[in-house]
Structure formats: C-alpha cells, structure tokens
Scaffold this motif. Structure first.
Motif, PDB file in Angstrom:
ATOM      1  N   ALA A  11      -5.890  -4.026  -2.726  1.00 33.93           N
ATOM      2  CA  ALA A  11      -4.828  -3.031  -2.576  1.00 33.93           C
ATOM      3  C   ALA A  11      -5.344  -1.665  -3.005  1.00 33.93           C
ATOM      4  O   ALA A  11      -6.064  -1.545  -4.005  1.00 33.93           O
ATOM      5  N   THR A  12      -4.991  -0.644  -2.247  1.00 34.80           N
ATOM      6  CA  THR A  12      -5.387   0.714  -2.590  1.00 34.80           C
ATOM      7  C   THR A  12      -4.506   1.242  -3.714  1.00 34.80           C
ATOM      8  O   THR A  12      -3.387   0.749  -3.932  1.00 34.80           O
ATOM      9  N   PRO A  13      -4.955   2.252  -4.437  1.00 38.77           N
ATOM     10  CA  PRO A  13      -4.048   2.960  -5.344  1.00 38.77           C
ATOM     11  C   PRO A  13      -2.927   3.631  -4.533  1.00 38.77           C
ATOM     12  O   PRO A  13      -3.060   3.853  -3.326  1.00 38.77           O
ATOM     13  N   HIS A  15      -0.815   6.311  -2.781  1.00 43.71           N
ATOM     14  CA  HIS A  15      -1.206   7.573  -2.169  1.00 43.71           C
ATOM     15  C   HIS A  15      -0.032   8.116  -1.367  1.00 43.71           C
ATOM     16  O   HIS A  15       0.950   7.413  -1.121  1.00 43.71           O
ATOM     17  N   THR A  26       1.150   2.126  -0.678  1.00 41.39           N
ATOM     18  CA  THR A  26       0.030   1.285  -1.071  1.00 41.39           C
ATOM     19  C   THR A  26      -0.313   0.399   0.117  1.00 41.39           C
ATOM     20  O   THR A  26       0.573  -0.114   0.799  1.00 41.39           O
ATOM     21  N   THR A  27      -1.596   0.242   0.385  1.00 41.64           N
ATOM     22  CA  THR A  27      -2.053  -0.536   1.534  1.00 41.64           C
ATOM     23  C   THR A  27      -2.882  -1.724   1.070  1.00 41.64           C
ATOM     24  O   THR A  27      -3.736  -1.588   0.194  1.00 41.64           O
ATOM     25  N   PHE A  29      -5.707  -4.445   2.118  1.00 43.46           N
ATOM     26  CA  PHE A  29      -6.799  -4.619   3.059  1.00 43.46           C
ATOM     27  C   PHE A  29      -7.436  -5.989   2.897  1.00 43.46           C
ATOM     28  O   PHE A  29      -7.572  -6.508   1.793  1.00 43.46           O
ATOM     29  N   HIS A  55     -11.305  -2.494   9.795  1.00 40.22           N
ATOM     30  CA  HIS A  55     -10.425  -2.821   8.676  1.00 40.22           C
ATOM     31  C   HIS A  55      -9.138  -3.473   9.187  1.00 40.22           C
ATOM     32  O   HIS A  55      -8.558  -3.053  10.193  1.00 40.22           O
ATOM     33  N   TYR A  57      -5.310  -4.428   7.810  1.00 39.33           N
ATOM     34  CA  TYR A  57      -4.467  -3.923   6.732  1.00 39.33           C
ATOM     35  C   TYR A  57      -2.994  -4.167   7.024  1.00 39.33           C
ATOM     36  O   TYR A  57      -2.604  -4.431   8.163  1.00 39.33           O
TER      37      TYR A  57
END
Length: 244
Positions: A11-13, A15, A26-27, A29, A55, A57
């Motif tokens: 998971a991304t931070p 944004h 939050t995404t 991947f 990618h 997602y």
C-alpha cells in the motif's frame, strides 16, 4: 508463475486524490516482482484491480469507498439513442487491432491529447517514456484499437484480453475531433468485439459518482458494480429511460 494465494501486496502512503478535491487516497499494488499471466490478471480484475503499465492496483482508502469497479454485460447491452447517434457519426471510420507498441504516430496523438485535454492532470506534460510505461509495458495480451479517418489516425484505445471479457484501459483521440465522441465510440466497438469473441463482460475501470468525468460509464447498461465483494447490477437512475 504467481497465484492469488502467493501474491504479496503493498500500500502506498496517503497522497492527494486525483479525482476528488480535499481527499487523500491510498493505493494497493501487487508486488511488481510477481509473474502475472492472463489467468491471474483475469482473477485480479474480477476482484476490482486495474492495470497501469506493468502495475496492478486498486484503491485502498481507509475512509472512502468512492471508487467503484464497474463492468458491462455486453450480451444484454443495447445502445440508447445518444449512443446510436455516435455510431452514425463515426460510420466513416475504420477500426483495426494492432500490437501494443511504441510508435511516433501513436505518441504524437497521445501527446496532443494530454496537452490539450488534460493539461491540469498528473499526466502532464507527456513524454515518450510515460507513454511506453503507461500503455505498452506490462500486459500479457494487450492491443491498440486504431480509429482512422482515411489514412489519418484520430483515435487510439488500449484493450486488454481477459478470460471472461475485455478490459478498456485508456483512450486518446485527436482533440480537433471532439464532436465525434470517440471515447464513447471506442467503448461501443469494444462491446461489439467482446460479443464477437463470445465474452460476457467489458470491464470499464472505476466509477466515481461525484466525479463528472466518470459519469459516462453508467450510460452503458446493464452496468454491474463490485459492492461488498459481489458484482451487482446498478439500478437505472430515477427519471432515466434506458431506451432513450
């Protein structure tokens, strides 16, 4: 080859959300080192994932469920009056499948589209590297749908093949041809192509009810949404006649 049981997700931070103002996103991947074949890609798509280049997602926002995966049952689809007008408006075009690859002709169309239609977005400014990483890399069975007026390329749609349908990834078109509604025309062509291949679904990505740019997706019916882990048919909005 990877499977759903062996996949690792990241998971991304949080944004800034690309679609809704004043919200964070939050995404999730799939591990980019995973080997994703057509079967696994199809399974991921049925679970609400999308492909962007290499990618895979899906949104994974803690306090927001606005991004809803949607797909169209192509065997039951019948174009409404507006969609039939789009088909007639474009009956002078030819449509061809081509391998997903980089070419200067493709890139020139892509760059004009981004510069004139999405200069306020996170894909601006366009670059050749961006085109390749976004539209060419990653898929096991991906095609470009060329829309041509005579010899001139005026539209390009990226289409992925799945076990149970097609996935509409992205469409660009010549900005001077905006009156043709080539985004809609590309979807209509993909519906017909899925039927020709005897496939049940065309996956249309995410629908966000509060985002005007996403509203076109629910004009294609019967549309199904992935809600609480199950695909469910969305009701026709009040006051809408599906045969108009």
């Amino acid at each position: 080859m990877s499977s759903l049981k062996t996949l690792v997700f990241f998971a991304t931070p949080a944004h800034e959300c690309s679609y809704l103002d004043d919200r964070d996103a939050t995404t999730m991947f799939v591990d980019p080192r995973a080997k994703v074949d057509k079967r696994l890609y199809s399974q991921l798509t049925a679970l609400g994932f999308r492909r962007s280049g290499s990618h895979y997602y899906r949104p994974h926002c803690e306090h927001c469920n606005a991004c809803i995966p949607v797909r169209l049952n192509v065997q039951e689809f019948s174009p409404d009056r507006s969609q039939r007008r789009v088909q007639r408006r474009n009956n002078d075009l030819t449509f061809h499948y081509a391998p997903a690859r980089f070419s200067e002709t493709y890139y020139d169309l892509y760059a004009r589209y981004i510069e004139q239609r999405h200069a306020d977005g996170d894909m601006y400014p366009p670059s050749r590297e961006q085109f390749a990483s976004f539209l060419v890399e990653g898929a096991t069975e991906s095609y470009f749908l060329e829309m041509r007026k005579g010899n001139d390329l005026i539209g390009l749609a990226v289409v992925d093949a799945l076990d149970d349908g097609l996935s509409a990834i992205y469409t660009v078109f010549e900005p001077r041809e905006v009156s043709r509604s080539l985004g809609t025309m590309a979807v209509l062509w993909q519906i017909d192509e899925a039927r020709r291949q005897n496939l049940p679904y065309l996956y249309l990505g995410y629908w966000i009810s509060e985002c005007r740019k996403m509203n076109y997706k629910t004009r294609f019916r019967p549309i199904e949404a992935l809600l609480n882990g199950h695909w469910q048919r969305l009701p026709v909005p009040s006051g809408t006649n599906s045969s108009d």
